[in-house]
Design a protein around this motif. Structure first.
Motif, mmCIF file in Angstrom:
data_model
loop_
_atom_site.group_PDB
_atom_site.id
_atom_site.type_symbol
_atom_site.label_atom_id
_atom_site.label_comp_id
_atom_site.label_asym_id
_atom_site.label_seq_id
_atom_site.Cartn_x
_atom_site.Cartn_y
_atom_site.Cartn_z
ATOM 1 N N GLU B 8 0.781 -1.472 0.142
ATOM 2 C CA GLU B 8 0.103 -0.130 0.089
ATOM 3 C C GLU B 8 0.989 1.349 -0.008
ATOM 4 O OE1 GLU B 8 -3.192 0.866 -0.541
ATOM 5 O OE2 GLU B 8 -3.427 -1.284 -0.961
ATOM 6 N N ALA B 9 2.201 1.282 0.772
ATOM 7 C CA ALA B 9 2.877 2.364 0.748
ATOM 8 C C ALA B 9 3.499 2.575 -0.687
ATOM 9 C CB ALA B 9 3.965 1.980 1.622
ATOM 10 N N ASP B 10 3.924 1.486 -1.473
ATOM 11 C CA ASP B 10 4.267 1.619 -2.931
ATOM 12 C C ASP B 10 3.267 2.485 -3.603
ATOM 13 O OD1 ASP B 10 6.819 0.231 -2.361
ATOM 14 O OD2 ASP B 10 5.848 -1.642 -2.811
ATOM 15 N N ARG B 11 2.214 1.665 -3.396
ATOM 16 C CA ARG B 11 0.857 2.311 -4.487
ATOM 17 C C ARG B 11 0.745 3.773 -4.126
ATOM 18 N NH1 ARG B 11 -1.872 -2.904 -2.649
ATOM 19 N NH2 ARG B 11 -1.394 -4.353 -4.302
ATOM 20 N N ARG B 12 0.895 4.314 -3.094
ATOM 21 C CA ARG B 12 0.596 5.524 -2.468
ATOM 22 C C ARG B 12 1.895 6.544 -3.025
ATOM 23 N NH1 ARG B 12 -0.791 3.944 2.473
ATOM 24 N NH2 ARG B 12 1.207 4.137 3.423
ATOM 25 N N ASP B 13 3.085 5.941 -2.639
ATOM 26 C CA ASP B 13 4.287 6.813 -3.712
ATOM 27 C C ASP B 13 4.189 6.813 -5.014
ATOM 28 O OD1 ASP B 13 5.031 6.761 -0.930
ATOM 29 O OD2 ASP B 13 6.649 5.540 -1.233
ATOM 30 N N MET B 14 3.598 5.976 -5.601
ATOM 31 C CA MET B 14 3.648 5.867 -7.134
ATOM 32 C C MET B 14 2.557 6.589 -7.616
ATOM 33 S SD MET B 14 4.418 1.664 -7.477
ATOM 34 C CE MET B 14 4.272 1.505 -9.153
ATOM 35 N N LEU B 15 1.488 6.722 -7.017
ATOM 36 C CA LEU B 15 0.460 7.477 -7.521
ATOM 37 C C LEU B 15 0.837 9.151 -7.239
ATOM 38 C CD1 LEU B 15 -2.508 5.731 -5.635
ATOM 39 C CD2 LEU B 15 -2.341 6.256 -8.211
ATOM 40 N N ALA B 16 1.599 9.287 -6.084
ATOM 41 C CA ALA B 16 1.991 10.720 -6.026
ATOM 42 C C ALA B 16 3.284 11.003 -7.170
ATOM 43 C CB ALA B 16 2.710 10.841 -4.567
ATOM 44 N N ALA B 17 3.927 10.097 -7.444
ATOM 45 C CA ALA B 17 4.940 10.299 -8.624
ATOM 46 C C ALA B 17 4.304 10.571 -9.772
ATOM 47 C CB ALA B 17 5.719 9.048 -8.690
ATOM 48 N N ILE B 18 3.022 10.121 -10.133
ATOM 49 C CA ILE B 18 2.155 9.982 -11.437
ATOM 50 C C ILE B 18 1.356 11.418 -11.100
ATOM 51 C CG2 ILE B 18 0.373 9.299 -12.632
ATOM 52 C CD1 ILE B 18 1.217 6.047 -11.619
ATOM 53 N N TYR C 369 3.345 4.598 -13.749
ATOM 54 C CA TYR C 369 4.619 4.894 -12.900
ATOM 55 C C TYR C 369 5.722 4.971 -13.993
ATOM 56 C CZ TYR C 369 8.280 4.968 -9.317
ATOM 57 O OH TYR C 369 9.279 5.225 -8.463
ATOM 58 N N LEU C 370 5.949 4.170 -14.807
ATOM 59 C CA LEU C 370 6.943 4.179 -15.887
ATOM 60 C C LEU C 370 6.782 5.292 -16.799
ATOM 61 C CD1 LEU C 370 7.662 0.416 -17.329
ATOM 62 C CD2 LEU C 370 8.987 1.684 -15.676
ATOM 63 N N GLN C 371 5.718 5.549 -17.251
ATOM 64 C CA GLN C 371 5.384 6.643 -18.161
ATOM 65 C C GLN C 371 5.729 7.977 -17.481
ATOM 66 O OE1 GLN C 371 2.136 6.856 -21.095
ATOM 67 N NE2 GLN C 371 1.366 8.593 -19.583
ATOM 68 N N ALA C 372 5.406 8.292 -16.235
ATOM 69 C CA ALA C 372 5.471 9.330 -15.487
ATOM 70 C C ALA C 372 6.970 9.641 -15.237
ATOM 71 C CB ALA C 372 4.888 9.322 -14.270
ATOM 72 N N ARG C 373 7.975 8.494 -14.822
ATOM 73 C CA ARG C 373 9.275 8.773 -14.336
ATOM 74 C C ARG C 373 10.180 8.635 -15.563
ATOM 75 N NH1 ARG C 373 11.944 5.983 -9.712
ATOM 76 N NH2 ARG C 373 13.332 7.925 -10.644
ATOM 77 N N LEU C 374 9.706 8.280 -16.868
ATOM 78 C CA LEU C 374 10.565 8.219 -17.873
ATOM 79 C C LEU C 374 10.522 9.469 -18.863
ATOM 80 C CD1 LEU C 374 10.600 4.372 -18.976
ATOM 81 C CD2 LEU C 374 12.429 5.848 -17.771
ATOM 82 N N SER C 375 9.207 10.108 -18.665
ATOM 83 C CA SER C 375 8.962 11.137 -19.564
ATOM 84 C C SER C 375 9.839 12.164 -19.885
ATOM 85 C CB SER C 375 7.676 11.468 -19.269
ATOM 86 O OG SER C 375 6.533 10.702 -19.565
ATOM 87 N N GLY C 376 10.604 12.427 -18.618
ATOM 88 C CA GLY C 376 11.496 13.540 -18.542
ATOM 89 C C GLY C 376 12.709 13.293 -19.658
ATOM 90 N N GLU C 377 13.055 11.871 -19.862
ATOM 91 C CA GLU C 377 14.296 11.706 -20.725
ATOM 92 C C GLU C 377 13.808 11.049 -22.245
ATOM 93 O OE1 GLU C 377 17.244 12.179 -20.393
ATOM 94 O OE2 GLU C 377 17.725 12.728 -18.466
ATOM 95 N N LEU C 378 12.682 10.376 -22.033
ATOM 96 C CA LEU C 378 12.045 9.742 -23.313
ATOM 97 C C LEU C 378 10.847 10.468 -23.632
ATOM 98 C CD1 LEU C 378 13.839 7.408 -22.290
ATOM 99 C CD2 LEU C 378 12.041 5.781 -22.913
#
Lengths: 125, 448, 497
Positions: B8-18, C369-378
């Motif tokens: 669940e922590a991963d999911r939260r972090d990933m949603l934030a990154a997106i 997540y891949l798309q978001a984190r790679l979009s800066g370089e790709l």
């Protein structure tokens, strides 16, 4: 005296009298990459303008070659069957595909000359 | 859940990154009318133990072949699979790899496919083979279509001795292809006149050897007749072990050989997955469907393998491809290759001899069953017999006595009453003499 | 680096072909002596035994073990091969498929002795029908393309039963090559539909091509760009409006399992790749399975066999006569990919309704997540969220001298299987990444670090190292042109040195 004409599908036809030699252009061979296989029409076959006449294949692509004009197949180039690389090395010379006896030379009027084809290619970039 | 590593922590972090607040936001392109709010009406997740219990219970409701006297064939033959086969195919590098499109990291798959192609070509007596098809029946349909492409003809003639599933799959698959499929009536006594039906429109004749009713035939005259008429001979083989003892189709003049490879390296699995073998002559290779591994060199000049001639295939040719086939039977082909490697030429011959001898032994013992009659005197490991009462009844009665006593032909041809008494009985190296004795004793009671 | 004497490099061991090993005296099996009886071969004994080498078991096991070590598999590496769904293959599936009651059962045993096998097919069918919301299913297709073929044959049979002879099938340009090939195999002409700049089907162009000669529209959803076709309801309405059918290519069903009801999308038929969505192994190219769910209107035309159930138990319908069905025929020997069904059902039961929905959610989360984190370089090809896979094009490599292919080969040296390249065809130099839900965040982060680092190196003008990649594999780049110009498709005795 012979004249070369070109199609939008990147075939060329070199006409001498009522006979035309047909191949694919330098642009076409570059787009295909290394040619690995060619299938040629049977001698004596009657082809209409635009008919599928031959097949040319690279590792990643296969493409039909259409007859630029109508006519009867009078000769085929066995050398490109044995050495498909000729099409990459000399597409408008040793890499020819087949020749036709033209049945309707007026069709040539619809094709491009070299200058028009070069301009056509510029438009594709 | 054991297959899902995200916490669940991963999911939260990933949603934030997106940059979204919930996974639902990622599904915003789905029309609201088609979105589900909660899970569908099916059981919730379960642990290994529970799943194993539930599926073992289903498995327990089947009578497995190894636990009783067993005589079924009719296109699927039970052979012993060496233990090494399963150990190899369960290696994750084989089991969990994809089609070898990146040859630098798939030399293992490519090399075994090259070895498989070689083995298939050798045992069928042909020049080349592909890297496998779905099964024998679909390979048969592909072969018929290939013959039409090569000959530029449209008429396909199917022998009455061809397996009924091969017949119906070919007829179904090609019904909208513009080709005509002429399937002759089932032919238990081998009376059909194929030669007389070949004409200038015939693209191919498809026969099976040994035939569906067990008979082995010399196909040389048929091959000559086909070739004289400009047609091709397609030979189907449903028992690959037979190729160890019988003159192979290639030596009899076949142009295309298709086979069910299931019997080597692969368990019965209730009939699937199968392993379609497909072999032909060098000159027809560009008309062949399916994947092909080919030899080449790498940038350092070292020998290696790649998938080749793929311009025939759907991912390049799309609607002009030789076939729509994409997936093959890679892992089943590996099992076949390992088993065949363990057998070698000598082992294959001995295995085939053993199978044949068991069938001869069974034929001898069946003479003591009153009213049972053997239809053919030449066979490999399967016998067609007639019994005094409908074979389906006999088989059902035998099953009540825990004997799996063959396949009634009426199962395939219910509308041919004359086939009701015909029973197919196969014997392989797995058949013990005491199994035969039990069968014969039970037949004396059940068949009358 | 000094070359080794053997040619092997530590763990990467050179291995000759089977045919270059062994000797006639060796054999890997011990068989009983046959009873001594006269043969019944009618003089057709094989004259020339197959020239297969003789090898003892240790040699065979070592041979194949060494070959396996030259392969990438999901078990050993991250395998983000777009559109192929390389998710973890649970070992429980393998164990259960090998139970004697499943593995050692013959397809033509009497029904009374295979009630468990028929029940298993029926139960797997129940799960697939419930997950899609469609009422019927054909279980026999052997793979995705075979499922397409099944669906289109069924559609054609239904149309002909109505007395209609429709000739065209509309297929988006972005579709897998199997779609047009399957349509052609069913005797239809294929009419391509262009994509919009948003990576979706051009609905206007599609509607313009509709007519009463259109049998079906084939649509992959989520599509091969990894995007949900948000106009799908309008497309369904349009094809139904002209009396045609809507075929769904379920290759990407894994993105929406448990979150979207396929029936609610207006789809009439859809195949499901059990070897993608339901975790059965790809096995180096198969076997797969492609059961095809069907609407009520199509159900009677499904190919046989079919499993039915009554008070007497389960039955296998193998013939049209007396069944009340109008099947399009039979498309597969025996009863379908039973061994694959066992594995897929073991997976479905393990995951459950809740787990399957979570798997789709995590697959989409991982891809975004891949798309978001790679979009800066790709350079991502399209804006907005993706579904289960992220699509990039090669604009980020412009003027670097590095192609998509070179970039992918460099990833191999980093210890990752490359993404799918040059597909879909609708973007230039495509790089399609499908992480699946079975990858951890740590794995994704390591992959992201490598991809970003490689992209930076490419832009910094290090083309040469890309062009020579991979350098750390058992073989470097292989000459595919030579392989195709002079095909060597088998070992031949005369080649033995």
């Amino acid at each position: 005296m012979s004249t070369v004409y070109f199609t939008k599908d990147h075939e060329w036809v070199k006409v001498t009298g009522d006979e035309g030699v047909i191949g694919i252009t330098d642009y076409a061979q570059k787009a295909l990459g290394d040619v690995v296989f060619v299938e040629l029409p049977a001698i004596g076959l009657d082809l209409a303008q635009g008919a599928e006449a031959a097949v040319v294949e690279s590792v990643k692509a296969a493409s039909d070659v259409y007859s630029p004009v109508s006519g009867t197949v009078v000769a085929t180039n066995q050398a490109v069957v044995d050495q498909p690389g000729l099409i990459n090395e000399a597409p408008e010379e040793g890499g020819w595909f087949f020749s036709l006896r033209l049945s309707n030379p007026s069709e040539l009027d619809e094709l491009m000359d070299r200058a028009a084809y070069d301009e056509f290619l510029t438009g594709l970039e | 859940m054991r297959y899902l590593p995200l916490t669940e922590a991963d999911r939260r972090d990933m949603l934030a990154a997106i940059g979204v607040s919930s996974v639902d936001d990622l599904f915003r392109d789905v029309p609201p009318a088609a979105r589900r709010d909660g899970p569908v009406d099916l059981p919730r997740h379960a642990g290994e133990l529970e799943v194993e219990r539930r599926l073992s219970a289903l498995a327990g409701r089947n009578l497995d072949a190894g636990s009783v006297p067993f005589f079924l064939g009719a296109g699927a033959y039970r052979h012993h699979i060496p233990a090494a086969v399963d150990a190899i195919i369960q290696r994750g590098e084989f089991l969990t790899s994809y089609t070898p499109y990146q040859p630098e990291v798939a030399q293992g798959t490519l090399q075994y496919l090259f070895e498989f192609q070689t083995q298939v070509a050798m045992i069928t007596g042909m020049d080349v083979a592909n890297a496998s098809m779905y099964d024998g029946a679909t390979a048969c349909a592909e072969a018929a279509a290939m013959a039409c492409r090569i000959t530029r003809r449209k008429s396909i003639l199917l022998s009455g001795n061809l397996h009924p599933h091969y017949r119906s799959v070919t007829a179904t698959s090609l019904q909208y292809s513009g080709f005509t499929v002429d399937a002759l009536d089932p032919d238990p006594l081998d009376l059909e006149d194929l030669l007389g039906r070949i004409d200038s429109g015939t693209a191919c004749v498809v026969v099976q050897n040994p035939g569906f009713f067990g008979k082995i035939k010399d196909l040389g005259a048929l091959a000559d007749a086909c070739h004289d008429a400009g047609a091709l001979l397609v030979v189907a083989v449903t028992e690959p072990v037979s190729l160890g003892l019988i003159e192979p189709p290639g030596a009899m003049g076949a142009d295309i050989v298709v086979a069910e490879g299931l019997g080597i390296g692969n368990a019965l699995n209730f009939g699937g997955p199968g392993l379609g073998l497909f072999a032909t002559r060098d000159k027809y290779v560009r008309q062949m469907p399916g994947r092909l591994a080919g030899q080449t060199v790498d940038a350092d000049g070292r020998r290696g393998w790649v998938l080749t001639l793929s311009t025939r295939e759907q991912h390049i040719r799309r609607e002009k491809a030789t076939s729509n086939i994409c997936t093959n039977s890679g892992l089943c082909a590996l099992a076949f290759t390992v088993h065949m490697a363990l057998l070698g030429g000598e082992g294959l011959t001995r295995l085939a001899e053993l199978n044949h001898a068991k069938a001869v032994q069974l034929a001898g013992k069946l003479r003591s069953v009153p009213g049972a009659r053997l239809l053919h005197q030449t066979f490999f490991n399967e016998l067609a017999i007639t019994v005094p009462r409908p074979a389906a009844e006999v088989v059902a009665r035998l099953a009540d006595r825990r004997i799996l006593g063959g396949v009634p032909v009426s199962r395939f041809y219910p509308s041919y009453p004359e086939l009701a008494p015909v029973l197919l009985l196969a014997a392989t190296e797995t058949t013990r003499e005491e199994d035969m004795d039990q069968l014969v004793a039970a037949l004396k009671e059940c068949a009358l | 680096m000094t070359e080794t004497i053997s040619g092997s490099r530590g763990l990467s061991i050179e291995e000759p072909l089977l045919f270059e090993q062994g000797s006639p005296g060796q054999c890997g099996v011990d068989l009983e002596t046959p009873p001594d009886l006269p043969d019944h071969l009618g003089g057709l004994r094989r004259r020339q035994p197959a020239a297969l080498p003789g090898l003892a078991e240790p040699t065979v096991v070592r041979h194949f073990t060494r070959l396996s070590q030259k392969n990438f598999g999901i078990d050993s590496v991250f395998y983000p091969l777009g559109s192929c769904t390389m998710k973890h293959n649970p070992r429980l599936n393998e164990k259960l498929a090998r139970l004697a009651g499943f593995a050692d059962v013959h397809p033509f045993q009497p029904e009374s002795t295979v009630q468990g096998a028929l029940a298993l097919i029926d139960l797997a069918a129940h799960w697939l029908k419930t997950l899609t919301g469609l009422p019927a299913i054909a279980m026999s297709p052997a793979a995705g393309a075979h499922g397409e073929f099944c669906g289109l044959m069924t559609i054609r049979a239904a149309l002909e039963d109505r007395g209609e002879r429709r000739t065209r099938v509309l297929v988006p340009e972005s579709a897998h090559g199997t779609n047009p090939a399957s349509a052609a195999a069913c005797g239809f002409t294929v009419d391509p539909i262009p994509a919009t700049s948003r990576g979706r089907v051009d609905v206007g162009a599609l509607k313009a091509k509709l007519g009463d000669d259109v049998a079906a529209v084939m649509l992959t959803n989520p599509n091969t760009c990894g995007l949900f076709e948000n106009d799908i309801l309008e497309i369904a309405e349009a094809i139904h409006g002209v009396g045609g059918f809507f075929y769904g290519d379920g290759a990407n069903f894994n993105a929406i399992v448990g979150r979207v009801t396929v029936a609610d999308l207006g789809i009439d038929a859809m195949h499901i790749n059990l070897h993608k969505t339901f975790s059965t192994p790809h096995g180096g190219g198969g076997p797969g399975a492609g059961p095809t769910v069907l609407s009520d209107a199509l159900a009677p035309y499904a190919p046989l066999p079919a499993v039915v159930h009554d008070a007497g138990g389960f039955h296998l319908v193998e013939h049209a006569a007396g069944s009340g069905l109008k099947p399009c025929g039979r498309i597969k020997g025996f009863h379908g990919q039973f061994g694959v069904f066992v594995r897929a059902l073991a997976y479905m039961m393990s995951m459950g309704a809740d787990g399957l929905r979570q798997a789709a959610s995590d697959a989409v989360l991982n891809a975004n997540y891949l798309q978001a984190r790679l979009s800066g370089e790709l350079t991502p090809s399209f804006d907005g969220p993706c579904m289960h896979e992220a699509l990039f094009d090669d604009r980020f490599l412009k003027d670097s001298g590095v192609t998509t292919l070179d970039f992918a080969k460099a990833l191999i040296d980093e210890g990752f299987h490359p993404m799918t390249m040059y597909f879909p065809l609708v973007v230039h130099g495509a790089l399609l990444m499908e992480p699946t839900e079975t990858e951890s965040k740590e794995t994704l982060d390591r992959f992201i670090d490598s991809v970003r680092g490689l992209a930076q190196r490419a832009k910094q003008g290090n083309a040469a190292e890309f062009l020579s990649a991979p350098a750390h594999t058992p073989r470097r780049r292989l000459d595919e042109t030579a392989a195709a110009r002079t095909p060597e498709l088998r070992w031949r005795p005369e080649k033995k040195v």
